[in-house]
Design an enzyme around this catalytic site. Sequence first.
Site, PDB file in Angstrom:
ATOM      1  N   LYS A 113       0.819  -1.216   0.000  1.00 20.76           N
ATOM      2  CA  LYS A 113       0.000   0.000   0.000  1.00 20.76           C
ATOM      3  C   LYS A 113       0.847   1.257   0.000  1.00 20.76           C
ATOM      4  CE  LYS A 113      -4.405  -1.674   1.164  1.00 20.76           C
ATOM      5  NZ  LYS A 113      -5.699  -1.507   1.752  1.00 20.76           N
ATOM      6  N   LYS A 195      -4.674  -9.478  -6.414  1.00 20.99           N
ATOM      7  CA  LYS A 195      -5.998  -9.764  -5.862  1.00 20.99           C
ATOM      8  C   LYS A 195      -7.014  -8.706  -6.289  1.00 20.99           C
ATOM      9  CE  LYS A 195      -6.131  -7.282  -1.539  1.00 20.99           C
ATOM     10  NZ  LYS A 195      -7.006  -7.099  -0.441  1.00 20.99           N
ATOM     11  N   LYS A 198     -10.860  -3.200  -3.827  1.00 14.88           N
ATOM     12  CA  LYS A 198     -11.830  -2.090  -3.884  1.00 14.88           C
ATOM     13  C   LYS A 198     -11.235  -0.836  -4.481  1.00 14.88           C
ATOM     14  CE  LYS A 198     -13.827  -2.807   0.645  1.00 14.88           C
ATOM     15  NZ  LYS A 198     -12.605  -3.165   1.381  1.00 14.88           N
TER      16      LYS A 198
HETATM   17  N1  AQP Z   1      -9.473 -10.443  -3.569  1.00 14.14           N
HETATM   18  C1  AQP Z   1      -9.843 -10.959  -2.404  1.00 14.14           C
HETATM   19  N2  AQP Z   1     -10.060 -12.285  -2.290  1.00 14.14           N
HETATM   20  C2  AQP Z   1     -10.466 -12.827  -1.113  1.00 14.14           C
HETATM   21  N3  AQP Z   1     -10.681 -12.099   0.009  1.00 14.14           N
HETATM   22  C3  AQP Z   1     -10.477 -10.783  -0.072  1.00 14.14           C
HETATM   23  N4  AQP Z   1     -10.607  -9.789   0.833  1.00 14.14           N
HETATM   24  C4  AQP Z   1     -10.289  -8.613   0.255  1.00 14.14           C
HETATM   25  N5  AQP Z   1      -9.944  -8.801  -1.023  1.00 14.14           N
HETATM   26  C5  AQP Z   1     -10.051 -10.137  -1.262  1.00 14.14           C
HETATM   27  C6  AQP Z   1     -11.048  -9.980   2.205  1.00 14.14           C
HETATM   28  O1  AQP Z   1     -12.149  -9.111   2.427  1.00 14.14           O
HETATM   29  C7  AQP Z   1     -12.132  -8.711   3.788  1.00 14.14           C
HETATM   30  C8  AQP Z   1     -12.310  -7.235   3.887  1.00 14.14           C
HETATM   31  O2  AQP Z   1     -11.240  -6.592   3.261  1.00 14.14           O
HETATM   32  P1  AQP Z   1     -10.873  -5.113   3.660  1.00 14.14           P
HETATM   33  O3  AQP Z   1     -12.052  -4.284   3.522  1.00 14.14           O
HETATM   34  O4  AQP Z   1     -10.221  -5.093   4.979  1.00 14.14           O
HETATM   35  O5  AQP Z   1      -9.887  -4.629   2.613  1.00 14.14           O
HETATM   36  P2  AQP Z   1      -8.630  -5.229   1.970  1.00 14.14           P
HETATM   37  O6  AQP Z   1      -8.224  -6.550   2.500  1.00 14.14           O
HETATM   38  O7  AQP Z   1      -7.572  -4.203   1.993  1.00 14.14           O
HETATM   39  O8  AQP Z   1      -9.227  -5.496   0.561  1.00 14.14           O
HETATM   40  P3  AQP Z   1      -9.742  -4.600  -0.582  1.00 14.14           P
HETATM   41  O9  AQP Z   1     -11.176  -4.916  -0.748  1.00 14.14           O
HETATM   42  O10 AQP Z   1      -8.881  -4.853  -1.731  1.00 14.14           O
HETATM   43  O11 AQP Z   1      -9.652  -3.092  -0.163  1.00 14.14           O
HETATM   44  P4  AQP Z   1      -8.552  -2.016  -0.517  1.00 14.14           P
HETATM   45  O12 AQP Z   1      -8.523  -1.890  -2.015  1.00 14.14           O
HETATM   46  O13 AQP Z   1      -9.042  -0.780   0.147  1.00 14.14           O
HETATM   47  O14 AQP Z   1      -7.261  -2.508   0.007  1.00 14.14           O
HETATM   48  C9  AQP Z   1     -10.831  -9.184   4.392  1.00 14.14           C
HETATM   49  O15 AQP Z   1     -11.087 -10.339   5.154  1.00 14.14           O
HETATM   50  C10 AQP Z   1      -9.995  -9.523   3.205  1.00 14.14           C
HETATM   51  O16 AQP Z   1      -9.100 -10.558   3.502  1.00 14.14           O
END
Ligand code: AQP
Length: 328
Positions: A113, A195, A198
């Site tokens: 990040k 992966k 969002k």
């Molecule tokens: N691609 C993914 N595959 C499986 N699980 C996923 N998670 C996120 N992306 C994947 C799981 O979703 C939960 C919530 O995630 P988060 O909101 O804490 O954000 P993150 O892990 O940082 O994932 P994002 O959605 O990609 O957000 P951004 O772009 O803001 O970083 C967690 O349990 C995560 O493991």
Amino acid sequence: MDKKRVFSGIQASGSLHLGNYLGAVSNWVKMQEEYDNYFCVVDLHTITVYQEPKQLRAAVREVAGLLFAAGIREERSVVYVQSHVRAHSELAWILNCITPMGWLHRMTQFKEKSDQHKEEVSVGLFDYPVLQAADILLYDTHLVPVGEDQKQHVELCRDIAQRFNFRYGDVFTLPEAFIPPVGGRVMGLTNPEKKMSKSEEKLDDAIFLLDPPDRIRSKIKKATTDSLKEIRFDESRPGINNLLTIYQLLTGKEKESVENYFADKSYKDLKEELAEVVIESLKPLQERYKELTGEKGYLDSMLERGAERAESYAERKLQKIYRKIGLR
Ligand code: AQP
């Protein structure tokens, strides 16, 4: 015997996507009958990267609404917004004071990040896993159902808890990550090496839970595949592997039966069928979301009740921690 406790959080950094759903939320729904559950929209984590205030306010409500729409039930689970319960920030400060910087330097998510947000790497982004540890430890959590990407953070949380317990006595329960055997890592559609995310700038990379059918069809149509023809699970071919994994998770079929089904079909057929499966799977969730956000004040009152329930547990725990370290 008392039920084991589950805690998990989700950021409001954008709309929820299929990765969040298959890797996390759908498992929360399945697990909720068996455990005592706390599910939190982690808005304090979300502001570790700048968010436009109006958008953030809307995103927090959307994410919370989607949790209920996906099947999280108030009767079984406490659903609330992190910043509504002050104990999270207070415990994070205490944990900051016992966490060595070196432990945080090892976190791969921070490395990724901070590369993405080079111009603005905040102290909060670096400290993110400590706030996450506070979230988990406040509720004497046994299990943390998360996607693969969060495993390292849960391990760090255990290390922090152990260090605290060693210094001050047995205060914290040691949590374990619960990662689904399939779906722990749903990959991006256009870039299946990374992966699904969002905050990914290329919007076609993720299927969002509120995407209308046409958007879903067009995104899947553009998904990256390869120049081979054979349709089978193979991690060395990330595009096809990812499409098949999504199909398998949504249909609940075994790998072998998915492969047999697509044996004589083309990539085009796979994409078309997958699109229809995704559309049908998301339809009930999209309808419920519309219903529960259509009624003014309904979602807010559920979140208020959730925050009260979370606060009553967290506050008692925090007072105990204060006493243990000599602040009371
Ligand atoms: N691609 C993914 N595959 C499986 N699980 C996923 N998670 C996120 N992306 C994947 C799981 O979703 C939960 C919530 O995630 P988060 O909101 O804490 O954000 P993150 O892990 O940082 O994932 P994002 O959605 O990609 O957000 P951004 O772009 O803001 O970083 C967690 O349990 C995560 O493991």
